[in-house]
Structures are given as structure tokens and as C-alpha cells.
Design an enzyme around this catalytic site. Structure first.
Site, PDB file in Angstrom:
ATOM      1  N   GLY A 164       0.776  -1.222   0.095  1.00  0.00           N
ATOM      2  CA  GLY A 164      -0.051   0.087   0.022  1.00  0.00           C
ATOM      3  C   GLY A 164       0.995   1.129   0.040  1.00  0.00           C
ATOM      4  N   CYS A 165       0.093   2.394  -0.221  1.00  0.00           N
ATOM      5  CA  CYS A 165       1.108   3.552  -0.307  1.00  0.00           C
ATOM      6  C   CYS A 165       1.484   4.073   0.866  1.00  0.00           C
ATOM      7  CB  CYS A 165       0.174   4.587  -1.013  1.00  0.00           C
ATOM      8  SG  CYS A 165      -1.535   5.090  -0.512  1.00  0.00           S
ATOM      9  N   TYR A 166       0.718   4.240   1.954  1.00  0.00           N
ATOM     10  CA  TYR A 166       0.965   4.510   3.352  1.00  0.00           C
ATOM     11  C   TYR A 166       2.261   3.754   3.936  1.00  0.00           C
ATOM     12  CZ  TYR A 166      -2.760   8.101   3.539  1.00  0.00           C
ATOM     13  OH  TYR A 166      -3.642   9.186   3.365  1.00  0.00           O
TER      14      TYR A 166
END
Lengths: 346, 346, 346, 346
Positions: free
Chosen positions: C149-151
Site C-alpha cells: 500500500g502507499c502509506y
């Protein structure tokens, strides 16, 4: 105390009506109509009204509503108001319609540009086009105000003195308009997503935007002849504001002072129209949150054309603010009542 | 009618003071001080005031000014107010200082964090920290109000009930703050250019931002013990608004209801502090242009920490609005007078 | 030449995959899968690809696709990939899944946080978490990469050396994250409209955002013990970019140089991780359009905490770029191939 | 390998030249000239180049530089290049000047619109106006390219086929242009501050913008007669992008197909000019970061006018990209070399 009802209270123009009426000392909102949010607290739709508006959203019942209020604002899609309005409702209360339904006198034009059949053509004659500074007298006595579109308000007001006084050749008018995104409403279309609008500018409705005939009709009245214009709106990555840049050929060589005088003649005493100092051009941020329209012009002696600029807040003077101004006129109140908000900068 | 003077009227906080005082029924601006623009029309600096403010910018003469007004707002860089303020001026009028000069009681702390020598340490004791909801009583009787910083207002107000009631371990407080760019003022630095801020987010002042000791001092009073926090501000590509996200460990397991009750105890009757409904978190746009602080919290039972959120308009409750609120208190007016602007959305 | 297929090619991450693969000398796109736009020209969905991509959108047929390509990127909602993936497909081609389906080893955690039943738990063990800089070796040999995921990418990479080396107390970690709006995808929700996001900042998913367990799992591996964190994401009015600000207590007093050395140890030779010079803090605009993650830290000796900052482009290193990096590793290509875009500023 | 030097490497156009040349396989930057930052690491001015550009900023020494490079890009204020350029420098290397110094053949026009005396009028005849698609042949053989202005590039390219083929009445041309803020450069003026530009749109240089005579000269060549136009630029709250909306009267009634054919005739084989599909209008975001110019038109049969739209990235095709394209032509490289960046969306 004027009792007001709003149909379409949860759109952006509806929300702005609420903001403005809340600070109006002679009006109170009795009905927050919103078909999509019936029974929901209004502040849950717009949390800026938390602890300010305790009311719930109501259905869009025009009949019932007309019996309990003095004025109804319809901030609804085209076709809504004209399909429900009738003499019974009009005998109960006044109507200020923010849609295009009663803006044009010719139903054929309406039906061609909007692609809907007009459901109450008999009421069109009675309706007054609510461009306050121009039609103040007729607004005073009508039961139906057709609140002008955002682009037409800015375009027409900025060009009006030139057209009325025959300074420009009306068939050379080109208006290049730029609008913030709240003008597109709160509907969930891909085109209105943040990532599509931000860091972007585009034209839309090129040659066929629906506000074109509305502007043409008003300028035609002023000119006393048929006016056909080019009108191109653009979407700008900002929330609020409209800037119109209009171009037209001068009928003859004209000086700055002569044109200035014409603007003074019409607007010197207009509270909401500010003709800026020479060489100062309107910026949308300078009118943000207020009912002002800022106007200025520059003559290009090389081409003998004039460039006319107008800026306003599309949700205020371009929608809810002008609607309240119309209400003030219709009910004999001070015209600026509830509308003296100082523009917010930055 | 209270006569007010503004020193530093052409900064963003100064401009906002003008906007707010113009709509205040019991105050009038007598002096638009701006050393950089002396003799220029004030509206030429901020065209939103065109045809609203006819006055010219004046010099920053505190002495002369004190003789003609009841209150002076100094919206000036650190060091200005403290270097000129004296008992003669204070015998003439009241002072609301928007700089940091009188915010901290300990000159050593001031001099360390701000890197300037304090020029009137004798007046510090008399000054009252103008966080209205907390220090209302003392503000009423003082001649000098130290108007709180933007970040300290939002951080302190959102954490105050928890600290005061001993709900959280005060030495675990971490505040991660986000601010719009008007907080950086109108000075022309590369860092504040549109192209540098837009489409960008960054932290600044990491571990050493000047608002840190100010927050710590106020929370220490509330806690009755020394409080040391982590504070990290971030620059966000928007004009207005501050959001603070604070984290702290709960002293013991606590329910939503218990914490809610603590907030109600302190803020139920506070007009400008809105504790939002459960699971609704503050957004800066919901308070834009208004003097509200929106607050809410969420308990994370997995880590036994609480997350506390606060949002306000940095130029209103974070500067000019709170200054006017302080004026209202100092002069015995209705505290909300001139400050009931409904937040503007969108 | 590696033949690639994309399922979900018309989302923002899908579009970014197309942009990156078009400039990759060893890969070509054979399938632009998009259930919503079947048979439409791909460039009509994203006009930036006009005259660049002549292909039409295809159905999302994983089986058929697996027979004609070497690798499939699934940029699809949670649950899609895991419900269709099977050993037959995996015998045909490799899978890089940009959804969360194979990121967590514990299906219970997945099912609790995502609220869906996992449809192919048997494949989870085989899947490798594609955080390239950490799991490079395992990625090389797997058939299924769970693209992070990005975070989690930004948070984990910025904290990893500190956790791995035992510098910080892992149970004090608090991550306050800020993301541009493309992270919310291209779905048409009111919350993602321009007027709702612009001039606004808000927290969301407070204490319960789905990336929390993903970060915790990765940090737990690094720490060799269970890690529980506080994670709060915020929505920022910009298109691209993630900034994470993490806070943790140092286990003991530590100098700048000691921490710096730890970062150098892990990242000195990593092309895509840039540890900035002392006192220079990451800004999202500095990595825009590139696969870089910029990292830095500051020790707060007053509180004995460390503040760790990470910035990256959420659509590149946070999605499509890391996916291509994973492809490069899986197919034995130069890891930076097709990914050396210089960040675009401003 | 072509050795390139940049004078003015720390402005926005200079930074973009660096970005583009770094990805050019046949060119390398030998000199990062920046008088304001001599001896500072270039990456400290633009941290996007951290770990990519190890060089330091150098003085602006044109003489010395000419001896070590094959081409010099001068991304400097007006007057700089013309005051230093001489035959000795030109015998050493080629010059691509991004300022206006050599764009106009008539020094009187230059001196009137720019208000500076031209210092090397003798070199003007040799200079070629570097609008690549139009002047490709002459560019090939010259030592001095006058790289076109941003507005003139977009305006001229979008109108060129209509003017060249005599489709429109050239004395009715009105161009209403909109630009992102990077066009204003990196100088620190109040007008360019984030808070002044954001949420705002304004016109500037009304009737007297310096790009007017440049556009007129180029259109006059195409028309074979003197062309005088109206040109109004507007500042838009975005970093990059120019959109030009031009209006002109058709000489006679003309069909869509006829006009389309004219555009195809000139641009069908031009890689960087994309004539969009019917009814699809250019958006600046679709060309962001690329060297493309997107063009389209619509005929308004009601007024017999044509509306022509052009969009490009002002820093790429409007400055650095076209400069590299000129370099490619001058040195006999593939014209698209180093310039095939796919536009970045969103």
C-alpha cells in the site's frame, strides 16, 4: 420577518442561500427542502452549519410550503419549478427561481438550448428577469423572479452601459469566461473530481453553452436590436469566482474618459457594482464571499477594440446573493440588507 | 463606539482585522497603520476594500495613535510592540498585541526561542494571555492582551479539558499541525511562492518551532506541572485553516462517554468551540472565515492513546477574530459581537 | 520483451502503470483491462495517451489474459484478485497485485480490517510482500507479489532502519500521514469533488485505517516482536504525494551521527531511497512523478523522541512504480529499468 | 555527446532544461550557470535533483563557457544574451536563447515593447525564430536560435494552418490566454505568493503584453500581410500549463471537414502537435510534463467565427522542451530525442 423556504437547499447555491439568509435581519428560513436528504439534519450535509442550523431536511413539497412561507427559493434543476408552479402557489407566496425556467421569454429558445419542454409557458410573461440593477422596477411588482445565471449576470452587467449607449458594435461581442468549480454543482461526476480539475484548465460548452441565449436576450433588450455573441466558458481550479473577459469593436474612436463616463452614468450609485480605478483589473478573490461585481475596461487603440472585464462570486451575485437582493426588492426592504459582507481575502 | 487603531494593517492578519471590525457595530477603525504604504489608499493594497475603506495608510506612530483611540491592535513582527510600549501609552488606551512579545511570562524562554532581547520585561506580568475561553476573567481587567499564536490556540483549546482533568499523561503529548499558507504572512520569500507551495506538503520548524514553548506554558498551567511536547507544523497548499492532530496516552482505560463528558463540561456553553458529533472529524473548510474552533477526539483502545483533532481559521480565531473577541471582553461588550460570521463553504 | 497485461487500467494507478510501462525498454503492454470501458479507446479515458496508445479497453478476463502475457498487474478493488487467482493462471504467468489481497499473512487480520472473506488463503504463503528494498531476494523467486500500500511503503521504509537496529521503542510509534487526493481513486464520491477537497484538510480513518495492520506486520518482522502503532491519514488538496511524519521514543540518548549511520547502513546503496542532508526535510513536490522516497529525521533531545519524515509519489513508489520495480526484480532486469524519471518541479 | 551549458539554470525554465537534458541520451550538461547561487550545490536549489546532479552552480561567464561546450542555453532576463553575444562566442558554439532578445526582426518593435536598447542588432538577421514545426529548415543551419515565448508558441501553432491557408480574416483574431504561475518565474513578488494566486483568477498585461508583437510578427509571415491581434493573458492557480482560446471570423462559410483537412495538411506528421478528435477540447493536464501541443477548433455557424484552442506545458514546449527540440534540429539528431515523455495525469 419574511418567512422563506428553500427547495434544493443542499446544493452549493442552496447552501449559500442558507449562509446569507442566516445573517439577514428581516428573514428567517422555515423550510430546508432537499429530496435526497429528507429527515437528515441539515448540518450533517454541511457541517459548517453545526450548532447554527438545528433544522432537518424536508421534502420538496411546493404546495404545502407555499402556505407557510412568504417566499420560496427554488435552487433546483431546470424543469423543476416550471413543472410545478401554478396560480394557486403564486397566490400564496412569491417565487425566486434560480433555474433557467423563466429566464427567457421565448419558449422555443428555451426548449432548443435546454432540450426540455416548458411546462408552464403561460407564466413566462409574468416572470421578471431578476438582474437587479437593470430591472429593479419590474422586480418590485412581480410574483416570479427568474434569478439570472452566473455567467449572464457578470457578462451582461459588465457590458450593459456600452451596449445601451451604443458605444460598441454589438455583433462583434466575444465573451471568454472563466469559472470556479462550484458552478458545476455538487453532483458526482468524474469531471468534477479534485484530481481532474486541479492543476488543469479547459474550455467546455464551446459555442453551445446554455447561457449564451440568456446573455443575448438581455443584451438585445439593451441594444434595441438582435445581438448574437460568441461565448466560451472555462473551468478553473478554484472553488468560487467568475471572471468574464469580453471583446468588442468600438463604433468609433473613443477615449478612456468617454467610456468611463458611460460606466459612471449607470453604476456610480450602484452599491454592488464597483468600477475599479483606471488600469486596475478585476480579480475574483477581491469579491469572494460578497455580492459585488467588479468591472473595468481597457481600450486597445491599435485594434479599436475594447476589452471589458468583470469579476464576481458565482455563488453570491451569481446565484444566492442576487436571489436575496431580489427578495429585498420584492418585499420593499433595503436592497443591500443582509448582503453587506466584506469580501474575504486571502 | 470603540475607536480602534491597527498597526500593521497591511499584513494578512491586519487585513482580516479590518474585515472583522468593519462589520462590528460597536467599533470603528480610526487608523490604518502601515509603515510600508504610508499615504497610499488602504484599498490599493487590498482591493477587496475598494469603495468600502476610504482611508489612507498611516505611519506606525504608537504614541500619537494612543491619544486618539481606545484600543490599539499591533499586528506586527516580534519585538515591535515590546520595544515601544510604555506606561504613558497604556494610560491612554488598551493594547491587543498579535505578536509573541507578551505571550510568555519567562523572558529567558522568549529570548531563547525568538532570538531577540525583550525590551519591556516590566510589562510582562501585567499582560494577560488572551485565550478567551480560558482566561476570560483576567482579560476583562487588563490593559495588555497578548493575543495567542495560531497553532497554540488550536492545540491548547483542543487539549485543554483532557489536561485540566488529568485524563492524559501530559508528557506523551505529540501535536502534528497543518496550516494554510496565510500563516506565513505576506512577505516575499521564495518558499511562499505559489509554485513552491502548490501541489506540495512539507514539515518545517521540526522540533524547534517558536510556538512550542507557548503551547507548553499554557498546558503547564492547566496541568499544574511542567509539560513538554513534540510539535511539528506542516505547510499545506491552501490559503486559510489550521488542523491540529494531537496524540497522547490515556492515564487509564477510559470510555468515549467519559471523555465526551469532560469536553461538555468545559465547552458546552462556549459559542465559538464546537465539539462535533461522534465520529465526525474537523475539517478546516467548515470553519473558514469564522471564529469557530471545531474539536473532536477518538480513543484508540489498541494503544490506549487518544487522538484529538482541532480545526479553525488561522486568520480568524487564530489571529484577528480572537483579537476582536478579546476587545469585546475588555470593553464589556457581548463577547460574540461582530464575530458571528457563518463559515463559508465551499 | 516482457508482455504485460493490466487489469484495472483505467483507475489512477492503472493509468500510471501505463505511463511507466510505455517508457520501459523491455516491456510492452498487451492488454488494457477495464470492465467499465470495454471496447472504448483507452486514450478516450485518458487523453494524455492520445496518439500514444492506440489500443482499446478489454474485459477483465484473467484466464484468457494469462495465456498471452508474462505478467499481470491487477490494479483492482480488494477481493478481486484473490477471488480469481488459481494455480492454472500462476502456471502461465506472474502476478503483481496492487490490492491488499495478499499483503497480510493472517487471513483473520485481513478479514477483520477489510470486511471480506479471503477467497484463496492457500496462495497467501506463496505471495511475497513486494517492498523491494527489504524483500528483494524473495521477490526474485516468487510468482505472486503483493504490491505494498502507499502509506505502508512510505511509513515502513522511513522507519525500517530504526526498528531493525533497535534504536526506537517500537510501541511508541505514531505515524501522522498526509496524502494527495489521487490516493482516493477515481470513483465519483462527493468527498472527492474538487470543491470539497480544495482549500480543506481533514483526517480520515482515525484509528481504523486499513493500512494500519499492514504497517504493523512489516514493522513487527523488522523488530522481531509485535508492533502496534497509531496511524492517522489526512487528505491534502493536491493530486499526488504522500508525506509521513512519524514519532517514536529513542531507547536511549542517541546522537545525530549514530542515527545517520544507521540510515546509511541500510540505504546508502539504494537508488530509490534518498536520505536527505541534515536539516533538509522531505517535500512531496521533490519526488513528484518519480520512484524516489525521500527520508530524513530529527532528534528532539528535549523529549528524547525522534521525528522521521518520508515523502514519495503515491502513484509511483506508492503503487505503479513499485509494481514495475517488482516486475524488474522478478524478471531479472535492471531494478531501475524504466524508473529513472527525474522528479518534476514545480 | 553534445556538451551543453545553461546560463540561468536556477530559474524554472532552467530547472526544466536540466530535467530534460538529464534524460537525453546524446547530451550532457557541463555548466550550471547561476549568478545568484555561485558555488552552491545545484541540488540545494532544487532538491528534486538530489543524488542526481552533483555539480555546483557556476558564474554566468559566456566567453569561458563557449570554449568548453557545443551549445549554450540562455534562460536569462531580456537584454542579457544580446548584450554579451559576439562573433567570437558564435565561432565556438551555438546559442539557444530563451529570452526575447532575438525573436523580433525589427529592433524598434523590440525596444518599444521591452523598453531596453538592443545591444547586438547586427546578429538579429542571423538568428532564427525557433518555432520548430514552422522553421525547421532554417533552424538546421543557424548558430543562433531565438527560442519562442510560451504564449506565442501555443497561439501561433494553433492558428498557423488557418492563417497560412487564408481561412480566417486575420484582422479579427482575438486570443484569450490562460497560464499557470510558473510562467511568472521564480522571482519573489507579492503577486506571485501562494495566497495571492490561489483561489483567484485575473487578467494582466491587458492590450500591452510583450508577447503580442511576437505573435503578430509570426502570423504576419504566415499571412503574407500585416496582422494585428488582441491578446489578453490570465493568471491561473496552477503550476504548469497554457491554454489559448482564439477567435476569428471565417472568410466564408466553411465546414468542419474543410478546416480539419487544413489542420491535417500541416500537422498530420508532426509528432508534437496533436489535433484532437472532433468535439474533444484541449486540457492543460493532458500535456503536463510533455512537449506536446494539443489543438482543436469549433466553428460557430451562428456568428461565422471559429474558436481555436491550444494547450501545452509552458515549461516544456513553451520553453525548455522546445529549446531541446531546437538543439536536436541544430545538431542533426532525431528531433524527438529526449522529448518523448508521456504526459503525467493526474
Amino acid at each position: 420577518m419574511i418567512k422563506a423556504g428553500i427547495i434544493g437547499a443542499t446544493g452549493y447555491a442552496g447552501g449559500e442561500l442558507v449562509r446569507l439568509l442566516l445573517s439577514h435581519k428581516d428573514a428567517e428560513i422555515k423550510w430546508y427542502g432537499s429530496k435526497s436528504y429528507i429527515n437528515k439534519n441539515y448540518y450533517e450535509v454541511y457541517q459548517n452549519f453545526f450548532e447554527i442550523v438545528p433544522d432537518k431536511c424536508m421534502d420538496d413539497n411546493l404546495d404545502e410550503l407555499s402556505e407557510i412561507v412568504d417566499v420560496i427559493f427554488t435552487a433546483t434543476p431546470q424543469g423543476y419549478c416550471s413543472s410545478l408552479l401554478c396560480s394557486k402557489i403564486l397566490s400564496n407566496c412569491k417565487i425566486i427561481d434560480l433555474s433557467a425556467d423563466f429566464r427567457m421569454k421565448d419558449t422555443e429558445v428555451y426548449e432548443k438550448w435546454y432540450g426540455i419542454k416548458h411546462k408552464s409557458p403561460d407564466l413566462i410573461q409574468e416572470a421578471v428577469y431578476g438582474l437587479c440593477e437593470i430591472n429593479r422596477k419590474q422586480i418590485k411588482d412581480t410574483r416570479i423572479v427568474a434569478n439570472p445565471g452566473c455567467y449572464p449576470t457578470c457578462t451582461t452587467l459588465s457590458l450593459y452601459p456600452l451596449v445601451k449607449e451604443g458605444i460598441i458594435d454589438v455583433n462583434t461581442i466575444i465573451t471568454d469566461a472563466k469559472s470556479g468549480t462550484s458552478g458545476a454543482g455538487r453532483s458526482t461526476k468524474t469531471d468534477n473530481l479534485f484530481c481532474e480539475v486541479n492543476e488543469n484548465i479547459k474550455a467546455y460548452g464551446v459555442t453551445d453553452h446554455r447561457h449564451t441565449p440568456e446573455i443575448e436576450e438581455q443584451l438585445s433588450y439593451a441594444a434595441g436590436q438582435n445581438v448574437t455573441i460568441n461565448f466560451t466558458p472555462h473551468l478553473v481550479p478554484m472553488n468560487r469566482g467568475i471572471l468574464t473577459t469580453s471583446y468588442a469593436s468600438l463604433k468609433k474612436e473613443t477615449s478612456y474618459e468617454e467610456v468611463r463616463e458611460v460606466y459612471e452614468k449607470y453604476y456610480k450609485d450602484e452599491f454592488f457594482i464597483r468600477v475599479l480605478d483606471r488600469d486596475v483589473y478585476p480579480q475574483t478573490k477581491w469579491v469572494s464571499g460578497s455580492n459585488f461585481v467588479d468591472v473595468n475596461f481597457k481600450i486597445d487603440h491599435r485594434t479599436n477594440r475594447i476589452v471589458v472585464l468583470g469579476a464576481m462570486d458565482n455563488l453570491v451575485k451569481g446565484a444566492a446573493g442576487q436571489a436575496v437582493q431580489n427578495m429585498n426588492i420584492m418585499f420593499g426592504l433595503e436592497e443591500t440588507s443582509g448582503l453587506k459582507h466584506v469580501p474575504m481575502f486571502p
